[in-house]
Each structure stands twice: as C-alpha cells, then as structure tokens.
Design a protein around this motif. Sequence first.
Motif, mmCIF file in Angstrom:
data_model
loop_
_atom_site.group_PDB
_atom_site.id
_atom_site.type_symbol
_atom_site.label_atom_id
_atom_site.label_comp_id
_atom_site.label_asym_id
_atom_site.label_seq_id
_atom_site.Cartn_x
_atom_site.Cartn_y
_atom_site.Cartn_z
ATOM 1 N N SER A 150 8.588 -10.924 19.645
ATOM 2 C CA SER A 150 9.666 -10.380 18.819
ATOM 3 C C SER A 150 10.991 -10.899 19.340
ATOM 4 N N GLU A 151 11.995 -10.933 18.469
ATOM 5 C CA GLU A 151 13.332 -11.315 18.899
ATOM 6 C C GLU A 151 13.985 -10.228 19.733
ATOM 7 N N ASP A 152 13.476 -9.013 19.636
ATOM 8 C CA ASP A 152 14.009 -7.898 20.420
ATOM 9 C C ASP A 152 13.335 -7.862 21.784
ATOM 10 N N ASP A 153 13.972 -7.176 22.728
ATOM 11 C CA ASP A 153 13.407 -7.073 24.067
ATOM 12 C C ASP A 153 13.052 -5.635 24.409
ATOM 13 N N PHE A 154 12.584 -4.901 23.414
ATOM 14 C CA PHE A 154 12.184 -3.516 23.645
ATOM 15 C C PHE A 154 10.914 -3.469 24.503
ATOM 16 N N HIS A 155 10.767 -2.361 25.234
ATOM 17 C CA HIS A 155 9.590 -2.199 26.079
ATOM 18 C C HIS A 155 8.335 -2.099 25.219
ATOM 19 N N LEU A 156 7.323 -2.826 25.602
ATOM 20 C CA LEU A 156 6.011 -2.753 24.967
ATOM 21 C C LEU A 156 5.150 -1.850 25.835
ATOM 22 N N ASN A 157 4.753 -0.696 25.289
ATOM 23 C CA ASN A 157 4.201 0.368 26.116
ATOM 24 C C ASN A 157 2.679 0.415 26.177
ATOM 25 N N GLN A 158 2.014 0.160 25.054
ATOM 26 C CA GLN A 158 0.552 0.209 25.072
ATOM 27 C C GLN A 158 -0.002 -0.746 24.024
ATOM 28 N N ILE A 159 -1.131 -1.392 24.364
ATOM 29 C CA ILE A 159 -1.813 -2.290 23.446
ATOM 30 C C ILE A 159 -3.265 -1.843 23.320
ATOM 31 N N VAL A 160 -3.760 -1.774 22.074
ATOM 32 C CA VAL A 160 -5.145 -1.375 21.826
ATOM 33 C C VAL A 160 -5.750 -2.316 20.795
ATOM 34 N N ALA A 161 -7.066 -2.446 20.837
ATOM 35 C CA ALA A 161 -7.816 -3.198 19.837
ATOM 36 C C ALA A 161 -8.534 -2.213 18.943
ATOM 37 N N VAL A 162 -8.418 -2.419 17.626
ATOM 38 C CA VAL A 162 -9.112 -1.597 16.634
ATOM 39 C C VAL A 162 -9.817 -2.557 15.682
ATOM 40 N N GLY A 163 -11.117 -2.701 15.866
ATOM 41 C CA GLY A 163 -11.837 -3.702 15.101
ATOM 42 C C GLY A 163 -11.323 -5.084 15.442
ATOM 43 N N ASP A 164 -10.945 -5.855 14.423
ATOM 44 C CA ASP A 164 -10.426 -7.206 14.632
ATOM 45 C C ASP A 164 -8.907 -7.238 14.755
ATOM 46 N N GLN A 165 -8.272 -6.078 14.795
ATOM 47 C CA GLN A 165 -6.815 -6.029 14.847
ATOM 48 C C GLN A 165 -6.332 -5.504 16.190
ATOM 49 N N LEU A 166 -5.120 -5.906 16.558
ATOM 50 C CA LEU A 166 -4.451 -5.411 17.750
ATOM 51 C C LEU A 166 -3.216 -4.632 17.340
ATOM 52 N N PHE A 167 -2.913 -3.575 18.092
ATOM 53 C CA PHE A 167 -1.722 -2.768 17.830
ATOM 54 C C PHE A 167 -0.978 -2.540 19.137
ATOM 55 N N ILE A 168 0.356 -2.509 19.053
ATOM 56 C CA ILE A 168 1.207 -2.232 20.205
ATOM 57 C C ILE A 168 2.150 -1.090 19.854
ATOM 58 N N ALA A 169 2.234 -0.095 20.717
ATOM 59 C CA ALA A 169 3.234 0.965 20.631
ATOM 60 C C ALA A 169 4.415 0.576 21.513
ATOM 61 N N ALA A 170 5.623 0.678 20.969
ATOM 62 C CA ALA A 170 6.803 0.210 21.697
ATOM 63 C C ALA A 170 7.935 1.227 21.591
ATOM 64 N N GLU A 171 9.043 0.927 22.227
ATOM 65 C CA GLU A 171 10.174 1.850 22.219
ATOM 66 C C GLU A 171 11.022 1.664 20.959
ATOM 67 N N ALA A 172 11.983 2.565 20.777
ATOM 68 C CA ALA A 172 12.967 2.499 19.688
ATOM 69 C C ALA A 172 12.324 2.501 18.314
ATOM 70 N N GLY A 173 11.194 3.184 18.170
ATOM 71 C CA GLY A 173 10.545 3.298 16.875
ATOM 72 C C GLY A 173 9.760 2.070 16.450
ATOM 73 N N PHE A 174 9.534 1.145 17.355
ATOM 74 C CA PHE A 174 8.839 -0.085 17.016
ATOM 75 C C PHE A 174 7.344 0.031 17.284
ATOM 76 N N ALA A 175 6.559 -0.564 16.407
ATOM 77 C CA ALA A 175 5.127 -0.750 16.598
ATOM 78 C C ALA A 175 4.757 -2.064 15.936
ATOM 79 N N TYR A 176 3.700 -2.686 16.426
ATOM 80 C CA TYR A 176 3.325 -4.011 15.954
ATOM 81 C C TYR A 176 1.826 -4.079 15.694
ATOM 82 N N ARG A 177 1.449 -4.980 14.766
ATOM 83 C CA ARG A 177 0.033 -5.238 14.480
ATOM 84 C C ARG A 177 -0.200 -6.746 14.430
#
Length: 323
Positions: free
Chosen positions: A165-192
């Motif tokens: 990401s262009e932002d430098d927010f903290h990436l707090n947790q990464i999990v795998a769900v089936g064939d997808q990956l998800f990340i919980a992050a700070e400042a309301g951000f989450a990624y898939r």
Amino acid sequence: MIKIFAQFSDLALAISVSLLVIFYSASPVISADTAVIAPLATQSLLLDGQRIDDTLVVVGERGHILISEDNGSSWMQCQVPTRATLTAVYFIDRQNGWVVGHDQVILRTRDGGSSWKLVYENPEAQSPLLDILFLDDNHGYAIGAYGQFLESFDAGSSWEGRWISEDDFHLNQIVAVGDQLFIAAEAGFAYRSDDQGQNWTLLDPDYQGSFFAIFPAEHNRLLLFGLRGHLFLSDDAGETWSTTTTGTEASLTSGIRLDDGSIVITGLAGVILTSHDNGSTFALHQDPERKGFSQLLQAADETIIAIGNFGVTKLSQQIFMIK
C-alpha cells in the motif's frame, strides 16, 4: 494484534496484550543474545500462542518461548537466540514453526520447538514484526509496523520486503481463508488478496479505528474487530460489512473457535465475548480480575488456556457456557 507503541508504565502494562507491542524507551535489545531462562517466565508478558496437536506454544517478552505438553499444567522455556520481544508464532505442522518480533527478528524451528534458529533480523528498521503466516512448507509472509511486508519462498531462510500500500499503517494480523488472504490493519484499513499476496484490495468497513484481528467463522463469514469493542461481519469476502453489538468499549484482541463450535473473542479489561450462532450475536462476560487477554488456546483435554499481561493461566469452563 494490537500494535500500539507506549512506554512501559503501569498504564501500558494494563493494556499490553497480544495485540499490543510495547516500545521500550531503553536502548534496543541486541537480538543476537540468548534469552535468559527465567523462573517466572510463565508470569511474564505473553503475546501469542498456538496449539499444535497435543502441544501448546506461547511467545512473549524478552525472547520467551514456552512449550507445554500436558495441557498447560506445566511449561518448559526454550533456548532462544534473542532477547527481543516476540509477538507472533505460527506452526505449519508439528515440526516446522516460525516466530516474529521486535528488531524484525524471525526465528525458525524444524524440530517442534526444541531448538530455534535466527533466520532474519533488521533492528535498524525500528519497526517490529507483528504477525506471521505460512501457506505451505516454503511460502510465508511476515507483516508489521509502518507497513512492513516480508515474503519468503524458501521456508524462511531468506525474505524479500515490499510495500502492499502507499500508506505506512501498521499491519496487525494476516490470515488465510480458503484461497484468499486477509490483513487487519490500523486506521480502519483491511486488505484482501486473491492471488497469494501478489496484489491487495483495500476493504472498506467504514470505520476509522484500528483493527487488531480478523477471524474466519463458518460459512465463509469474517469477523473483523479492534478498538473500542467494534466488531464487523462480512459474508462476501469483505465486499460489504455490518456491525454487531458487543456491549463493551474495551479493545478486542483475538478470537478462537472452541471444540463445541462456539466462538470466543477476548479483549482488554477482562472482556470475553461468546457466540453460539457463528458470530451473529455475542454474550458479554468480564473476568473478575480484569485480565488483559492477548490470546486463548484450547488444549487437547478442552482446558482453556489464557495468555496476556499476566502470563499464562487456565480459565474456568463456566465462563464459556454463557447462552
């Protein structure tokens, strides 16, 4: 995990759980040192844990890695080649596991935790690693503060860093769900990611506070939670989100599915949320000692093990029978 930087005061101690990474005001720890075998290691700050078959592994401050093979009744401290605070552990099977922490240390074991090797560190970056995940024996990810994202294709022997990401927010947790990956992050951000982490889509739960954990429930449901008791549900891989009432403003730190199928989410101030309907509703219970929970583990004999700023302890089964 709550990745908040604070000086180690009484207030910080009260909120230092697995999702809290403590920034010590003292000089950086030299991670090449060996962790001291401490008689009170089971009462020290512990930040993450995992059950692998009949074995429990927990990690925390001062390079502590503890292993129990009797359902948490006794613990053995491992010889570890660092004194850095360790924030997350992940085993792909009974023998092969990795641990990450401050100074961007990454440790690897190939013998079930009997011995640990330091395979990566970068103390000059001054950005702790906060979580680690492996998809198979070779391919893994380590994420952390200020947008740190590392990837390995050789079982953790070497790591390549890049930005997702262009932002430098903290990436707090990464999990795998089936064939997808998800990340919980700070400042309301989450990624898939839909392609094993090569590209990432920004998710929009419409919340500005930090997310400390993302938990896969049954039937492809995701639970995303963090600051001030906020908990969001998604049944479409994060495309849309709805809120769930938790009854608390305490930060929520981790989730676990018990053997009976119920979901338990824990947090600061002794908060324990129990759901018997796959996360649609939760019952609130507060531990009388108001422990700062970082993680719960269920042992092979169904004993519930809690870790956090108090160390490691067993919890009463009655807490998890709330309807």
